[in-house]
Design a protein around this motif. Structure first.
Motif, short mmCIF file in Angstrom:
data_model
loop_
_atom_site.label_atom_id
_atom_site.label_comp_id
_atom_site.label_asym_id
_atom_site.label_seq_id
_atom_site.Cartn_x
_atom_site.Cartn_y
_atom_site.Cartn_z
N VAL A 84 28.06 126.97 64.38
CA VAL A 84 28.38 128.34 64.77
C VAL A 84 29.47 128.90 63.87
N SER A 85 30.44 128.06 63.49
CA SER A 85 31.51 128.50 62.60
C SER A 85 30.96 128.86 61.21
N LEU A 86 30.08 128.02 60.68
CA LEU A 86 29.52 128.28 59.37
C LEU A 86 28.57 129.47 59.35
N ALA A 87 28.06 129.85 60.53
CA ALA A 87 27.19 131.04 60.63
C ALA A 87 27.99 132.33 60.57
N PHE A 88 29.31 132.22 60.74
CA PHE A 88 30.14 133.42 60.83
C PHE A 88 29.98 134.37 59.64
N PRO A 89 29.93 133.90 58.38
CA PRO A 89 29.77 134.86 57.28
C PRO A 89 28.52 135.72 57.39
N LEU A 90 27.40 135.13 57.85
CA LEU A 90 26.19 135.92 58.02
C LEU A 90 26.35 136.95 59.14
N GLN A 91 26.91 136.53 60.26
CA GLN A 91 27.15 137.46 61.36
C GLN A 91 28.13 138.55 60.93
#
Length: 459
Positions: free
Chosen positions: A62-69
């Motif tokens: 979830v943390s690594l998804a942050f740039p996409l979000q």
């Protein structure tokens, strides 16, 4: 959709943003937004809090998804900033036609943004995670999470647009209601879908994504209905929801710097994750936890900011510079106080804050030091946020862009990389303070230039 144009011959009423005492006006505009943004912060944190109970890999996904979000937030939020500035300024200039065009064209632009991100989510989610880690568990969790959040992003883009239409016309309480509704749905559905409660399937990380998009879609539907039924200051027509080159150019003239600034934040986060994961995956988890926690401090300031921008834009359009200056001073003082309180909490109770994320022993070993060091920059950030938005609201949006590029790309990432070469993780966190100090210097210079130019234009 009904035409709600005032009856012919009716005397136009002066907008409250031009006549109400500034302190009371700012409080009335900002407090509902601050409350809703606080709940929005909870919205953002809940996913990670529940996901962390699955495993550290799930939290990292979830943390690594942050740039996409964050890229979604950048495009949706930046477009909304442009809509806000144009729509708020037009009534001050007595241009109802431009206000209506801003609303209808803004809706079209938001729908186009959804289509673009849906394609990105389906095609590029897995390659994005593989570029950051070879841990297959993180890649699998993250890919499913990102594909759902981006593929069904019509909710977040519509929510940004229609809530900003309410805010721009002074209906911040209604905007707050839509945000609260979406946030509460997400909070309730998160544990149900993540852990399979009450007969629901156990979806783990994917459940967090489904809860998120469900909340966004319901909030967007409510925002649409409130604009149609309770917002007579703009007129939405299906036939007018289309491309308008002139209006789109004006929206993005103001909004593009916000989009680029937020996108730069995605690049910064991606880069920081790469630097930190070279030390240990726990460092990336700590950084992800920090980003969720700091939203409780920054989101109220962004809410204050959202309440300030329509007031500044309207009164600048109406040539009332005294009200602009007073609004800016009050907002800057309030933002600084909020940030100081946030810094105090991070300094005094970092272990308690990390405890929400079911931390591993390694996270607890490195996390408190990280939170204490990073949070020092809060003391400077409040003024910087307000100053940048003032520049955007009254015609100098590229000042904010310059500040953001310098802060995150030219200072923060290089400083973090250089400090990482020492082999001491605790020194890497100092990059945030170094970057924020540079931002303060530039923000002060650019705000003074903007206010002087505004005074000269108004005469």
């Amino acid at each position: 959709m009904k035409d709600r144009t005032p009856a012919a011959g009716a005397a136009p009423q002066e907008n409250k943003m031009g006549v109400m005492p500034v302190g009371r006006l700012l409080a009335g505009m900002a407090v509902p937004m601050m409350i809703s943004m606080l709940v929005q912060a909870l919205y953002n944190v809940v996913d990670s809090v529940f996901v962390a109970r699955i495993s550290q890999d799930a939290l990292n996904a979830v943390s690594l998804a942050f740039p996409l979000q964050n890229l979604m937030i950048a495009l949706g939020g930046g477009t909304a900033v442009g809509i806000n500035a144009l729509l708020s300024r037009s009534p001050g200039e007595k241009r109802q036609d431009m206000a209506d065009k801003a609303a209808n064209t803004g809706i079209f632009l938001s729908l186009c943004s959804f289509v673009a991100f849906a394609v990105v989510g389906v095609l590029l989610s897995r390659p994005f995670f593989l570029a950051q880690t070879k841990n297959e568990a993180i890649v699998a969790y993250g890919t499913s999470y990102a594909r759902i959040c981006l593929g069904l992003s019509i909710g977040i883009f519509s929510q940004f647009c229609f809530e900003r239409l309410l805010q721009s016309t002074g209906r911040t309480v209604l905007a707050m209601c839509t945000q609260l509704t979406g946030a509460l749905i997400n909070i309730v559905m998160d544990p149900i879908l993540i852990f399979g409660l009450f007969g629901a399937p156990r979806l783990e990380v994917a459940g967090a994504a489904w809860a998120t998009v469900l909340g966004q879609i319901v909030a967007a539907i409510l925002a649409v209905l409130l604009n149609l039924k309770r917002n007579p200051d703009i007129h939405i027509h299906l036939r007018e929801i289309r491309w308008n080159r002139t209006v789109a150019r004006e929206i993005y003239r103001v909004g593009l710097p916000s989009i680029v600034m937020q996108s730069i934040s995605s690049i910064m986060t991606f880069g920081m994750n790469k630097i930190l994961i070279s030390f240990t995956e726990a460092a990336t988890a700590v950084f992800g936890a920090y980003f969720k926690l700091q939203s409780f401090i920054f989101m109220p300031v962004f809410g204050l900011n959202n309440g300030m921008v329509p007031i500044v834009s309207y009164n600048y359009g109406a040539a009332r510079l005294d009200r602009v200056k007073k609004t800016v001073k009050l907002a800057a003082c309030a933002a600084t106080v909020i940030m100081a309180l946030g810094c105090a909490v991070f300094q005094l109770a970092p272990e308690v804050l990390l405890g929400f994320f079911t931390p591993s022993e390694e996270m607890l070993a490195i996390g408190p030091t990280a939170l204490r060091i990073i949070s020092i920059h809060f003391l400077l950030a409040g003024f910087d946020i307000i100053a940048g938005s003032v520049c955007q609201a009254i015609g100098n949006p590229f000042y904010s862009l310059i500040i953001s590029v310098c802060r995150q790309l030219l200072v923060l990432l290089p400083a973090a990389w250089l400090l990482a070469q020492t082999g001491r993780l605790e020194l890497v966190w100092l990059a945030f303070l170094i970057a924020e100090f540079m931002s303060l210097v530039l923000s002060t210079i650019f705000l003074r230039r903007t206010m002087r130019a505004a005074a000269a234009r108004i005469g």
